[in-house]
Design an enzyme around this catalytic site. Sequence first.
Site, short mmCIF file in Angstrom:
data_model
loop_
_atom_site.label_atom_id
_atom_site.label_comp_id
_atom_site.label_asym_id
_atom_site.label_seq_id
_atom_site.Cartn_x
_atom_site.Cartn_y
_atom_site.Cartn_z
N SER A 249 31.62 -62.37 37.79
CA SER A 249 31.71 -62.31 36.33
C SER A 249 31.22 -63.60 35.68
O SER A 249 30.11 -64.04 35.98
CB SER A 249 33.14 -61.98 35.93
OG SER A 249 33.12 -61.37 34.69
N HIS A 390 35.53 -53.60 37.07
CA HIS A 390 35.17 -55.02 37.15
C HIS A 390 36.15 -55.74 38.09
O HIS A 390 37.31 -55.97 37.74
CB HIS A 390 35.27 -55.57 35.72
CG HIS A 390 34.62 -56.89 35.52
ND1 HIS A 390 33.30 -57.11 35.81
CD2 HIS A 390 35.12 -58.07 35.05
CE1 HIS A 390 33.00 -58.36 35.50
NE2 HIS A 390 34.09 -58.96 35.05
#
Length: 409
Positions: A249, A390
């Site tokens: 990320s 995610h």
Amino acid sequence: MPVKNYLSLAIIAIAITLSAHAQSNLSWLADPLTMSDGSKVATTKQWQKRRKELLQFFTTEMYGQQPARPANMTFKVFETNKNALGGLATRKQVTVYFNGKTDGPQMDILIYLPNKVKKPGLILQLGFNGNQTLSNDTAVRLSTSWVANSKTAINNKANEASRGKNPNRDVEMILNRGYGFATIYCGDIDPDFDDGFKNGVHALYPELQGRSDNFTTIGAWAWGLSRALDYMQTDKDIDAKKVAVFGFSRLGKAALWAGATDERFAMVLSNESGAGGVRIFRRGKGEDIKHLCTSFPHWFDANFRKYMGRDTVLPFDQHLVISLIAPRPIAIGSAEGDLYSDPEGEFLGGVYASPVYKLFGLEGLPTTKWPGVNEPVSGQIQYHIRPGNHNILTYDWQQYLNFMDKHFK
Ligand code: GCU
């Protein structure tokens, strides 16, 4: 023709126009193999010139300037234990004193090396929340750097309860596959909030602030990864020529930039790095530049703000950052449910960087067709997408380890 049919024809026409428009956004993508003066890059020697030009462009327009390696930086190995994780690994803990002063900005590196391999390569992870959050290994030094307040951090200081709170349960798998695993905490380098670049390593370089290409937080994290690699080059138990830099990320954006700026990194592993990472902005899907620059004003430099609202007409894009890694290998990981990172846009980042690998006689991505979930494709650029959201999961690590086997063994 009945009105209904006219209507459906009109809808089809609009859909075709829209998709042609989306296509044309991408057909305008900057060519990595054309210099800014229009001349073509046909040899790897010419590429070095283009690489310099691109590096300078992204340093100025997006990630910001970085200082050189500090001359007075020192390392202190403050712990070595050959019997860590039940005898599987040797654990080392090292402090990097960025300006050589024990009361100055500093970063801890936590390293596990598999005992059954002599001088292994390793994964160097840029991590969240402090090295102690990796596992319940109580010998890991508790971070004293700034962390966001939570149940395990009061007054921005982590407490004992934070141990193992952001675990990597796959460290043993990594060690069993014959690689080391090292991690540093991003907040040791620069805390992840907008403080006007006063804290962390920024405090050492006031001259790099107040300018449009200022030293940023993502730039500082990437710089910190390079400083960890500086240490690794001094450690005879580590094969510093086989260090794969990893980030997930926002930290994947920093790991990508570290790989782009520092050619000593042998490989880049970019997990769901999204916007400002491997993903193509021009698609106009997922997070946009305005969100990046307004929610996280410290991540990118002042120049980058002028591109807010211009995602789909951007004169550059992130495939150019990936191409700075060529001919070194890079693995890109996406998750099906991580639409905010735009998984297909992450894949296309690899597709459009592939011509640079071809120039080196290497296959970048082996396909231009976005693969299905759990169908990894692997050339010098690897791509996988898995079901789920995610995150960084065992399946992701397995893909990265397979990639390391392919290139490091
Ligand atoms: C936010 C941010 C992303 C980033 C993510 C993360 O969602 O908008 O750009 O990748 O945080 O780091 O988890």
